[in-house]
Design a protein around this motif. Structure first.
Motif, short mmCIF file in Angstrom:
data_model
loop_
_atom_site.label_atom_id
_atom_site.label_comp_id
_atom_site.label_asym_id
_atom_site.label_seq_id
_atom_site.Cartn_x
_atom_site.Cartn_y
_atom_site.Cartn_z
N LEU A 1 0.83 -1.20 0.00
CA LEU A 1 0.00 0.00 0.00
C LEU A 1 0.87 1.25 0.00
O LEU A 1 1.81 1.37 0.80
CB LEU A 1 -0.90 0.03 1.24
N TYR A 2 0.54 2.17 -0.92
CA TYR A 2 1.13 3.50 -0.89
C TYR A 2 0.24 4.40 -0.05
O TYR A 2 -0.95 4.12 0.14
CB TYR A 2 1.28 4.06 -2.30
N GLU A 3 0.79 5.47 0.46
CA GLU A 3 0.00 6.38 1.28
C GLU A 3 -1.20 6.90 0.48
O GLU A 3 -1.05 7.37 -0.65
CB GLU A 3 0.87 7.54 1.78
N GLY A 4 -2.38 6.77 1.06
CA GLY A 4 -3.61 7.18 0.40
C GLY A 4 -4.28 6.07 -0.39
O GLY A 4 -5.42 6.21 -0.84
N GLU A 5 -3.58 4.93 -0.57
CA GLU A 5 -4.14 3.82 -1.35
C GLU A 5 -4.95 2.90 -0.45
O GLU A 5 -4.63 2.70 0.72
CB GLU A 5 -3.01 3.05 -2.02
N GLU A 6 -6.01 2.32 -1.02
CA GLU A 6 -6.91 1.43 -0.27
C GLU A 6 -7.11 0.14 -1.05
O GLU A 6 -7.32 0.16 -2.26
CB GLU A 6 -8.25 2.11 -0.02
N LYS A 7 -7.04 -1.01 -0.36
CA LYS A 7 -7.23 -2.30 -1.00
C LYS A 7 -8.04 -3.22 -0.09
O LYS A 7 -8.01 -3.09 1.14
CB LYS A 7 -5.87 -2.96 -1.31
N ASP A 8 -8.75 -4.15 -0.73
CA ASP A 8 -9.48 -5.16 0.03
C ASP A 8 -9.08 -6.57 -0.40
O ASP A 8 -9.81 -7.53 -0.18
CB ASP A 8 -10.99 -4.97 -0.13
N GLN A 9 -7.89 -6.70 -1.00
CA GLN A 9 -7.39 -7.99 -1.44
C GLN A 9 -5.92 -8.14 -1.05
O GLN A 9 -5.20 -7.15 -0.91
CB GLN A 9 -7.52 -8.15 -2.95
N PHE A 10 -5.50 -9.39 -0.87
CA PHE A 10 -4.09 -9.67 -0.64
C PHE A 10 -3.65 -10.77 -1.59
O PHE A 10 -4.46 -11.57 -2.06
CB PHE A 10 -3.82 -10.05 0.82
N SER A 11 -2.35 -10.79 -1.89
CA SER A 11 -1.79 -11.72 -2.88
C SER A 11 -0.95 -12.79 -2.20
O SER A 11 -0.21 -12.50 -1.26
CB SER A 11 -0.93 -10.96 -3.90
N SER A 12 -1.05 -14.02 -2.70
CA SER A 12 -0.25 -15.13 -2.19
C SER A 12 1.23 -14.87 -2.46
O SER A 12 1.59 -14.17 -3.41
CB SER A 12 -0.69 -16.44 -2.85
N TYR A 13 2.08 -15.47 -1.65
CA TYR A 13 3.52 -15.32 -1.85
C TYR A 13 4.02 -16.08 -3.07
O TYR A 13 4.83 -15.57 -3.84
CB TYR A 13 4.28 -15.81 -0.61
N ALA A 14 3.56 -17.30 -3.26
CA ALA A 14 4.17 -18.15 -4.28
C ALA A 14 3.18 -18.83 -5.22
O ALA A 14 3.59 -19.45 -6.18
CB ALA A 14 5.02 -19.23 -3.59
N GLU A 15 1.88 -18.74 -4.96
CA GLU A 15 0.89 -19.38 -5.82
C GLU A 15 0.46 -18.43 -6.93
O GLU A 15 0.29 -17.22 -6.70
CB GLU A 15 -0.32 -19.82 -5.01
N TRP A 16 0.24 -18.99 -8.13
CA TRP A 16 -0.11 -18.18 -9.29
C TRP A 16 -1.40 -18.67 -9.93
O TRP A 16 -1.80 -19.83 -9.78
CB TRP A 16 1.02 -18.22 -10.33
N GLU A 17 -2.05 -17.78 -10.66
CA GLU A 17 -3.28 -18.08 -11.37
C GLU A 17 -3.38 -17.19 -12.60
O GLU A 17 -2.72 -16.15 -12.69
CB GLU A 17 -4.49 -17.86 -10.47
N VAL A 18 -4.22 -17.60 -13.54
CA VAL A 18 -4.56 -16.76 -14.69
C VAL A 18 -5.97 -16.23 -14.46
O VAL A 18 -6.91 -17.02 -14.27
CB VAL A 18 -4.48 -17.54 -16.00
N ALA A 19 -6.10 -14.93 -14.45
CA ALA A 19 -7.40 -14.29 -14.24
C ALA A 19 -7.90 -13.68 -15.56
O ALA A 19 -7.12 -13.06 -16.30
CB ALA A 19 -7.30 -13.21 -13.17
N ILE A 20 -9.18 -13.85 -15.83
CA ILE A 20 -9.82 -13.30 -17.03
C ILE A 20 -11.04 -12.51 -16.58
O ILE A 20 -11.86 -13.02 -15.80
CB ILE A 20 -10.25 -14.42 -17.99
N TRP A 21 -11.18 -11.28 -17.07
CA TRP A 21 -12.34 -10.48 -16.70
C TRP A 21 -12.69 -9.50 -17.81
O TRP A 21 -11.90 -9.23 -18.71
CB TRP A 21 -12.09 -9.75 -15.38
N ASP A 22 -13.90 -8.97 -17.72
CA ASP A 22 -14.39 -7.99 -18.69
C ASP A 22 -13.75 -6.64 -18.40
O ASP A 22 -14.04 -6.01 -17.38
CB ASP A 22 -15.92 -7.89 -18.60
#
Length: 412
Positions: A132-153
């Motif tokens: 997070l940078y100052e002023g940034e907001e997130k509601d998700q976290f990322s795994s350290y070593a697991e990967w996936e392919v994401a597809i979205w509109d």
């Protein structure tokens, strides 16, 4: 572990049951725990902690190596499973039940609880991080070593539905292997191939003859896997087939790329990205201020913390400082201070790195240690009072003997 056993059984099933709870089996299992730990520590130098952990402790059997020494040993699953059975049979079932063994039984309960907590953590825990940078907001976290392919509109402006391909579905596609992925909701088929666990993007113009297909003057060059899984940047080739096979688009997917590959199909623009497995938190975190206190006259941090604003699902907001040994705990998640930037010559504005864990057995170690301490304290006090009582009886017996002897002399 103290095994105070009942009398020796005479039947074969009884003898086998007794062997499962024997002191000698416990000793052999503890020795077998030491050996994989020793061999694994030596191999960790070359293979890394994650690979060694999977090889030695997340296995049924392991070929341990140390130079010319090779031993075929039971893996962590076998050893720990037998140790649990041994503790249960020897420390709870077959142990003599008396006042003197109450503390021993309590201690064994604490050890079994701790091992059960470890099993729950191994099976159900999740670990990741959020930057997070100052002023940034997130509601998700990322795994350290697991990967996936994401597809979205990519054209969606409101809620976005993601279609995910887990790493287990493409991590075996090395060399010329390929696999086609189809979804009824998607107007195209996606072919993934030539997967590399660790890779880098290279300009074809900078090499003589590329050893992999070139797409838009780029190709993926496989690299040796890092000893630490979180430092690997996987890569692979992707092909999108649209309009019933009439149009084919190709691209490279690499963990280093910040922006997704976009494909136009079905009147929409679709984004495709290879990324760390992403988990949604039941709340969002906004970094209000990152604080760092350096050692005097040095740029090395003495302490650092993050002032954050947590927004819950009901819209309520809460301010909190996250710092060493003072994490944020909410809805089964633990968010604690992990790192910061920029550092080591890295430029840009300051940011914080927060580690996020979801561990259902987070409190079990504390509870089990308290139970073990209670068992040890009970045993110590019982032995102490037993010793004092024995000393008192011996003193009374000695006094009685001395009195009888004195009386006899006077009568004489």
């Amino acid at each position: 572990m103290l095994h105070t056993m009942a009398k020796k059984p005479k039947t074969l099933p009884g003898q086998l049951f007794a062997a499962l709870g024997s002191f000698w089996l416990a000793t052999a299992l503890l020795v077998n725990l030491f050996l994989p730990t020793w061999f694994g520590t030596l191999e960790q130098v070359d293979k890394g902690i994650h690979a060694v952990q999977a090889q030695y402790f997340e296995s049924w059997i392991v070929l341990a190596k140390a130079g010319a020494i090779k031993l075929l040993l039971p893996g962590g699953y076998v050893t720990m499973g037998l140790l649990v059975v041994n503790l249960f049979v020897g420390g709870l079932v077959r142990i003599r039940k008396s006042k003197s063994t109450i503390g021993v039984i309590i201690g064994h309960v604490g050890i079994l609880l701790m091992m059960g907590g470890g099993l729950v953590e191994h099976m159900y825990s999740e670990y990741g991080r959020v930057r997070l940078y100052e002023g940034e907001e997130k509601d998700q976290f990322s795994s350290y070593a697991e990967w996936e392919v994401a597809i979205w509109d990519a054209d969606a402006t409101a809620s976005v539905e993601e279609f995910l391909i887990p790493g287990s579905d493409f991590e075996d596609l090395g060399g010329e292997a390929s696999r086609t992925f189809e979804r009824a909701e998607l107007p195209f088929d996606l072919i993934l191939k030539r997967y590399s666990e660790n890779s880098q993007l290279r300009l074809a113009a900078n090499v003589g003859i590329p050893k992999a297909p070139v797409i838009e003057n780029l190709f993926i060059e496989p690299m040796a896997s890092s000893k630490e899984d979180e430092f690997n940047l996987p890569g692979m080739y992707a092909t999108a087939i649209t309009e019933g096979g009439a149009r084919v688009e190709e691209s490279l997917l690499n963990g280093f790329c910040k922006h997704p590959w976009t494909v136009r199909a079905g009147g929409k623009t679709w984004a495709i990205k290879l990324r760390h497995v992403t988990k949604t938190m039941p709340f969002s975190i906004k970094l209000e201020k990152f604080l760092k206190d350096d050692h005097p006259g040095m740029s090395m941090a003495r302490a650092y913390s993050s002032d954050v604003i947590r927004t819950d699902a009901d819209g309520s907001t809460h301010k909190q400082r996250i710092q060493m040994n003072e994490p944020l705990r909410k809805d089964g998640l633990i968010v604690y201070q992990s790192g910061f930037g920029p550092q080591n010559g890295e430029g840009g504005p300051p940011y914080t790195v927060l580690a996020v864990s979801r561990n259902p057995s987070d409190r079990i170690p504390w509870i089990s240690v308290a139970i073990i301490a209670l068992g040890l304290t009970w045993t110590f006090i019982a032995r102490l009072f037993g010793f004092l009582g024995k000393q008192k009886r011996m003193a009374l017996k000695a006094a009685a003997a001395s009195g009888s002897l004195s009386g006899g002399k006077e009568a004489a």
